[in-house]
Design a protein around this motif. Structure first.
Motif, mmCIF file in Angstrom:
data_model
loop_
_atom_site.group_PDB
_atom_site.id
_atom_site.type_symbol
_atom_site.label_atom_id
_atom_site.label_comp_id
_atom_site.label_asym_id
_atom_site.label_seq_id
_atom_site.Cartn_x
_atom_site.Cartn_y
_atom_site.Cartn_z
ATOM 1 N N VAL A 173 0.566 -1.232 -0.063
ATOM 2 C CA VAL A 173 -0.095 -0.051 0.085
ATOM 3 C C VAL A 173 0.844 1.310 0.020
ATOM 4 O O VAL A 173 1.886 1.505 0.810
ATOM 5 C CB VAL A 173 -0.858 0.051 1.043
ATOM 6 N N THR A 174 0.541 2.355 -1.027
ATOM 7 C CA THR A 174 1.285 3.294 -0.935
ATOM 8 C C THR A 174 1.224 4.350 0.104
ATOM 9 O O THR A 174 0.180 4.408 0.543
ATOM 10 C CB THR A 174 0.904 4.010 -2.288
ATOM 11 N N PRO A 175 2.231 4.725 0.871
ATOM 12 C CA PRO A 175 2.124 5.595 1.967
ATOM 13 C C PRO A 175 1.417 6.792 1.497
ATOM 14 O O PRO A 175 1.524 7.377 0.590
ATOM 15 C CB PRO A 175 3.648 5.811 2.529
ATOM 16 N N ALA A 176 0.834 7.449 2.502
ATOM 17 C CA ALA A 176 0.056 8.745 2.252
ATOM 18 C C ALA A 176 0.778 9.805 2.977
ATOM 19 O O ALA A 176 1.497 9.808 4.077
ATOM 20 C CB ALA A 176 -1.312 8.718 2.871
ATOM 21 N N PHE A 177 0.871 11.082 2.214
ATOM 22 C CA PHE A 177 1.696 12.188 2.614
ATOM 23 C C PHE A 177 0.870 13.401 2.909
ATOM 24 O O PHE A 177 -0.200 13.629 1.975
ATOM 25 C CB PHE A 177 3.031 12.371 1.891
ATOM 26 N N GLY A 178 0.983 14.199 3.814
ATOM 27 C CA GLY A 178 0.425 15.548 4.094
ATOM 28 C C GLY A 178 1.451 16.552 4.426
ATOM 29 O O GLY A 178 2.568 16.361 4.286
ATOM 30 N N ASP A 211 7.650 7.831 -6.759
ATOM 31 C CA ASP A 211 7.843 6.501 -6.678
ATOM 32 C C ASP A 211 9.127 6.026 -7.284
ATOM 33 O O ASP A 211 9.188 5.773 -8.269
ATOM 34 C CB ASP A 211 6.557 5.529 -6.901
ATOM 35 N N GLY A 212 9.981 5.577 -6.471
ATOM 36 C CA GLY A 212 11.127 4.774 -7.160
ATOM 37 C C GLY A 212 11.127 3.392 -7.409
ATOM 38 O O GLY A 212 12.040 2.992 -8.060
ATOM 39 N N GLY A 213 10.046 2.863 -7.495
ATOM 40 C CA GLY A 213 9.577 1.393 -8.076
ATOM 41 C C GLY A 213 10.315 0.417 -7.179
ATOM 42 O O GLY A 213 10.893 0.691 -6.277
ATOM 43 N N ILE A 214 9.958 -1.033 -7.529
ATOM 44 C CA ILE A 214 10.455 -1.963 -6.788
ATOM 45 C C ILE A 214 11.911 -2.351 -7.167
ATOM 46 O O ILE A 214 12.027 -2.545 -8.287
ATOM 47 C CB ILE A 214 9.307 -3.155 -6.900
ATOM 48 N N LEU A 215 12.558 -2.563 -6.168
ATOM 49 C CA LEU A 215 14.079 -2.879 -6.484
ATOM 50 C C LEU A 215 14.287 -4.240 -5.766
ATOM 51 O O LEU A 215 13.723 -4.519 -4.777
ATOM 52 C CB LEU A 215 15.131 -1.834 -5.674
ATOM 53 N N GLN A 256 11.112 -0.679 -1.795
ATOM 54 C CA GLN A 256 10.475 0.317 -2.439
ATOM 55 C C GLN A 256 10.400 1.374 -1.591
ATOM 56 O O GLN A 256 9.925 1.671 -0.640
ATOM 57 C CB GLN A 256 9.106 -0.036 -2.949
ATOM 58 N N THR A 257 10.843 2.815 -2.395
ATOM 59 C CA THR A 257 10.776 4.023 -1.424
ATOM 60 C C THR A 257 10.040 5.130 -2.272
ATOM 61 O O THR A 257 10.163 5.251 -3.567
ATOM 62 C CB THR A 257 12.300 4.697 -1.605
ATOM 63 N N ALA A 268 9.868 22.319 1.053
ATOM 64 C CA ALA A 268 10.025 21.487 2.451
ATOM 65 C C ALA A 268 10.977 20.522 2.313
ATOM 66 O O ALA A 268 11.571 20.309 1.325
ATOM 67 C CB ALA A 268 8.732 20.911 2.515
ATOM 68 N N THR A 269 11.643 19.880 3.505
ATOM 69 C CA THR A 269 12.754 18.911 3.615
ATOM 70 C C THR A 269 11.953 17.751 2.963
ATOM 71 O O THR A 269 10.752 17.339 3.371
ATOM 72 C CB THR A 269 13.147 18.837 5.017
ATOM 73 N N PRO A 270 12.397 16.985 2.003
ATOM 74 C CA PRO A 270 11.716 15.754 1.520
ATOM 75 C C PRO A 270 11.603 14.994 2.469
ATOM 76 O O PRO A 270 12.301 14.909 3.556
ATOM 77 C CB PRO A 270 12.790 15.434 0.227
ATOM 78 N N LEU A 271 10.478 14.070 2.339
ATOM 79 C CA LEU A 271 10.398 12.824 3.296
ATOM 80 C C LEU A 271 10.197 11.581 2.459
ATOM 81 O O LEU A 271 9.560 11.441 1.626
ATOM 82 C CB LEU A 271 8.815 13.069 4.081
ATOM 83 N N SER A 272 10.863 10.576 2.931
ATOM 84 C CA SER A 272 11.060 9.371 2.261
ATOM 85 C C SER A 272 10.570 8.340 3.127
ATOM 86 O O SER A 272 11.031 8.317 4.546
ATOM 87 C CB SER A 272 12.384 9.184 1.796
ATOM 88 N N ILE A 273 9.885 7.393 2.746
ATOM 89 C CA ILE A 273 9.445 5.959 3.490
ATOM 90 C C ILE A 273 9.822 4.956 2.499
ATOM 91 O O ILE A 273 9.434 4.918 1.145
ATOM 92 C CB ILE A 273 8.086 6.110 3.741
#
Length: 201
Positions: free
Chosen positions: A39-44, A59-63, A71-72, A85-90
């Protein structure tokens, strides 16, 4: 303030040097083995001035690295004054493994009661993801693996192995100890021997 003829006006200058802050209720995590859905994470975001900004998500895709996957997703946003904003990665990681380990079992064999009893050494199973996997053994007579085998009974030994994703493998073989040719047989010093006249023969 500015004046032109009979008109006056007021300039409103917005001073905004604060960048938005990106947030998410999701966190980077290991999803374990064979997840059914990613499930793709949600950002606000929150900002001191703007309330209608659009967060962009890359979406960096599946590695893939062998059995392992990752996946990041990286979120970015800038406010109307251009403050980024400072980018946020999950990042999610998980493992894809539906193959059971492979065990090499011994062949069935029969011993004479006067033969040396073999010492059974557990093998290692081989797994496509985990490499070598520990094997356990169970005898059908519920004795320890290298306890003396009873005479005249077929004992089944079952090897089992389980990899890190719960895929299991089993194999089995039998050991049969036939009776001695002479009447009195016992297990002594690692082998079955006839006992006559108070001595080993």
């Amino acid at each position: 303030m500015w004046t032109t003829g009979n008109y006056q006006g007021i300039y409103t200058i917005v001073g905004d040097t604060e960048a938005p802050i990106i947030s998410s209720q999701n966190q980077s995590a290991d999803l374990g083995c064979n997840p059914t859905a990613i499930v793709t994470p949600a950002f606000g975001y929150s900002d001191n001035c703007d309330t209608n900004l659009q967060v962009s998500v890359n979406d960096g895709g599946i590695l893939a690295d062998g059995c392992f996957r990752s996946q990041t997703w990286t979120a970015n946003v800038s406010d109307s004054c251009g403050n980024p904003a400072t980018p946020l990665s999950i990042t999610y990681t998980w493992k894809v493994d539906t193959e059971a380990p492979v065990i090499a079992c011994l062949r069935d064999y029969t011993l004479s009661a006067c033969d040396q009893q073999p010492t059974l050494v557990l093998p290692l199973a081989l797994d496509n993801c985990d490499g070598e996997v520990i094997v356990t053994a169970v005898r059908s007579d519920e004795l320890a693996l290298n306890d003396p085998f009873p005479i005249g009974q077929t004992i089944t030994i079952t090897y089992s192995a389980e990899d890190g994703c719960g895929n299991t493998a089993n194999c089995s073989f039998t050991v049969y100890v036939s009776a001695c040719g002479r009447p009195h047989c016992t297990y002594t010093q690692g082998s079955y021997r006839d006992w006559e006249m108070g001595r080993l023969s």
